[in-house]
Enzyme design. Sequence first.
Site, short mmCIF file in Angstrom:
data_model
loop_
_atom_site.label_atom_id
_atom_site.label_comp_id
_atom_site.label_asym_id
_atom_site.label_seq_id
_atom_site.Cartn_x
_atom_site.Cartn_y
_atom_site.Cartn_z
N GLU A 465 0.80 -1.62 0.39
CA GLU A 465 0.40 -0.02 0.28
C GLU A 465 0.93 1.35 0.02
O GLU A 465 0.72 1.76 -1.01
CB GLU A 465 -0.58 0.04 1.36
CG GLU A 465 -2.40 0.59 0.69
CD GLU A 465 -3.36 0.32 1.84
OE1 GLU A 465 -3.43 -0.28 2.15
OE2 GLU A 465 -4.17 1.35 2.22
N GLU A 746 -2.31 0.43 13.66
CA GLU A 746 -3.35 0.41 12.67
C GLU A 746 -4.88 0.37 13.77
O GLU A 746 -5.67 1.22 13.20
CB GLU A 746 -3.61 0.20 11.84
CG GLU A 746 -4.38 0.28 10.34
CD GLU A 746 -4.48 -0.40 9.05
OE1 GLU A 746 -3.42 -1.81 9.41
OE2 GLU A 746 -5.18 -0.08 8.06
C1 BGC Z 1 -4.58 2.43 4.91
C2 BGC Z 1 -5.55 3.63 6.08
C3 BGC Z 1 -6.83 4.34 5.38
C4 BGC Z 1 -7.73 4.05 4.65
C5 BGC Z 1 -9.14 4.13 3.65
C6 BGC Z 1 -6.49 2.11 4.22
O1 BGC Z 1 -6.29 0.76 3.72
O2 BGC Z 1 -4.72 1.85 4.92
O3 BGC Z 1 -4.51 4.31 7.11
O4 BGC Z 1 -6.54 5.90 5.13
O5 BGC Z 1 -7.45 2.29 3.56
O6 BGC Z 1 -10.22 4.11 4.46
#
Ligand code: BGC
Length: 874
Positions: A465, A746
């Site tokens: 990501e 997270e």
């Molecule tokens: C990310 C987040 C991001 C989110 C959006 C995720 O995959 O890691 O931090 O803001 O998606 O909802």
Amino acid sequence: MLFLEKIRCEYLENPIGIGENKPRFNWIIESDQTKVEQVSYQLQVSNDVNFIKILWDTEVVSSSNSTHVVYEGPELQSCTQYFYRVKIWDNKGEESAWSEIQIFETAMMNNQEWKGIFISADDKNAPNSSKGKHLRHEFNLKGNIIFARIYATALGIYELHLNGKRVGESLLTPGWTNYKKRLQYQTYDVTEMIKEGRNAIGAILGCGWYKGELGWNGKRNTYGKHTALLFQMLVRYEDGTEELIVSNEEWKSAEGPIVYSELYHGEIYDARFEQQGWSEPNFYENEWKKVYPVKQDFSIIMPQDGVPVKKQESIKPIELIITPKGETVIDFGQNIAGWVKFKVKGKSGDRVLLKHAEVLDQEGNFYTANLRRAKATIEYTLKGGAEEVFEPHFTFQGFRYVQIVEYPGTIDLENIEAIVIHSNMEQTGDFKCSYPLINQLAKNILWGLKGNFVDLPTDCPQRDERLGWTGDAQVFMRTACFLMDTTNFFKKWLRDLKSEQFEDGAVPYVIPDILSGNFACGAKEIEKQAGATGWGDAAVICPWTIYECYGDKRILEEQYESMKAWINYIKENAQEGLIWNKGFHFGDWVALDAKEGSYFGATPNELTATAFYAYSTEIMIKVAKILKQEEDEGYFTQLHQSILEAFKKEFYTSSGSLTARTQTGHILALMFNLVSDEDRTQTVDSLIQLIKENQGHLTTGFLGTPYICKVLSENGRLKEAYDLLLKDDYPSWLYQVTKGATTIWEHWDGIKLDGTMWSEDMNSFNHYAYGAIGEWIYTVIGGLDTDSDKPGYKHSIIKPQPGGGLTYAELNYTSLYGQIAIKWEMKGRRMNVGVIIPHNTTADVILINANNEIIETHVVGSGKYNFEYDYFID
Ligand code: BGC
């Protein structure tokens, strides 16, 4: 003694390659006096170091401005060094000497000056190749060289070598921007690296963000199919003549030892393919192939406006572990972004194989499931013989643990280190207190920044990501601005944001936007992955935060249209232009009040979205005022008022309670002043009630968490704010600290109480969003806040608010005016507050007692102060 220090141009020390045609200057005033204020300054810019050919002389200007003084002299020329110096007069009647002479150097001010062309060595029939390509060129120079600069960029990532040596220290250049519209080039001073006679330049190209894999769907070639280099070297001789060496079809190319390199997946390097002397003159290049030209729109090329990524520190292993499964694993003790550097000796063909991970699992085995598709693997094949040293080129990983899958001979930890990389920003903030777990949390927040400010603000540095999620950056921004000088870092990213904004003002979820038209992301319109509340608001909140923390008005000017467009987008999508109840939203993302198996928190989207709409509009009132856009100011004032009224009608009952019984609903209503005075107490009380119902814990996600302590302390509930922060059982900030976190997770329960993982799918251990609590730690425990009427700490609000049984806290911050320090300490029933206020600034020092009542306010100028008083009241 009055003198000047840390004189900067565009926040940089003696920068080269700047693209601003009206650069700005800052300086810090040093004096042995107190309450020092600048009353006037004089600044001179000269073409020569002796200030004989003075280009611009401000003469004596009556002004207290010591930041963002704008160059207003004759038009600056390309690729030119300018010398500048400053002197000031203060309110004590002192006059400083001229400062030390400083330099700034312009880049090419006009893209027509590019004489080089983009050249590629990629196999046209292999668009999916991830091989590194080598390019080289030899050239002759005559005469005495006094100035040599390289200007270079690439489609892909490049690394330059000149006469056998690496050029510069920047990594992952040219950095990631919206390559459809913006491509940065870098400038290097190579005067000392070249010589009269024969020279050679070499370049290595890798896929990077341009054509490597990006995002979680394994897609690649987002911007193009082939890497290419653009190079130009300007050489000036003593006799005044100039010469250009440029990338063209005469260059030669070869494949080299980089068999494969991808940002997410790592690198495969076969040292047996190295060619000795490839970037040195008189190399036998007959087997090297021709390069070919690549068409590219030059209008998108611009001098670097962001901050280059550089190596920042090296970390030694703390332990070699053999896991229950028998894996050999090194623990570096800290979750970082970067790579492993190792020394190794062995036979030709021996291999080193390394894998990276953030955590070990419940049993203590190496755990990589949360990296999803990212292979995060380094494979090195030895050439054999003498000791070999390796660091990868076009990749980086987020890790604390490294599994050594293969390694010739015995592993000596002395030969292995972790290299931390991030954008090269100066650390400005530091915080400590008497509570060790909070100190570890503060450290984790800083490491969250280090791990995720790698050229752009990313959500995470480890899985497939690593994208510039706008929501994450927005919530963490204020914390980041305390910890490091983020001015140029955000300037670049906000320019990208602006360039990616849709015509209707919608801001993409990620910047650079690789999702729109590419990915399914829970959103309805795949073509347009943009326009989510709290995420798109980055367009308004981020420039505003830069203004508040640094007093940088230019960022507001530059972003103004983008900011307005975002508000307009919301208005167009809101019911009667007021209640935003349409479209896709992440909302209070990953909040704990989400339904089982869902990422979406329970606070209704229309409430969250309307709340952020009101907040961004409120910011726009201030911005329009600062930029003297009176009509806009009136417009936003009215709009804001109407949103407030609509909010009250829609989300408050007639008896004054909020319809949404969620913590985040209450937090946003209080934080953004959406609650009328008569309903405030009730809203605060019901927030407290909601926390109680959750056994004193939070249930908030991305959008509520940053403000929860703030709304409590600002509404007379300091104790409850401390109680929340100091909780160390699940869910809380300190829960993860007690679980050994060295960065911010997270999820509140990334690792659950029983040691199992939250999920494989979305479980980053280096996600800075919840680190946004840093803001509260610094402003309330540490006690330092800005005053947006005199931004950038021209006037500071100093109001430490002790609590939670803490006996001391200490904060240091290097502002654009110099160091601000606050230290408070409880000594029995007495409180001691020491502060340092930099010259040319003032502060309100607000002292409070144990009942959280203000007992004294001192308005002070620069100097060191100490206040002692009875803290406890009988
Ligand atoms: C990310 C987040 C991001 C989110 C959006 C995720 O995959 O890691 O931090 O803001 O998606 O909802």
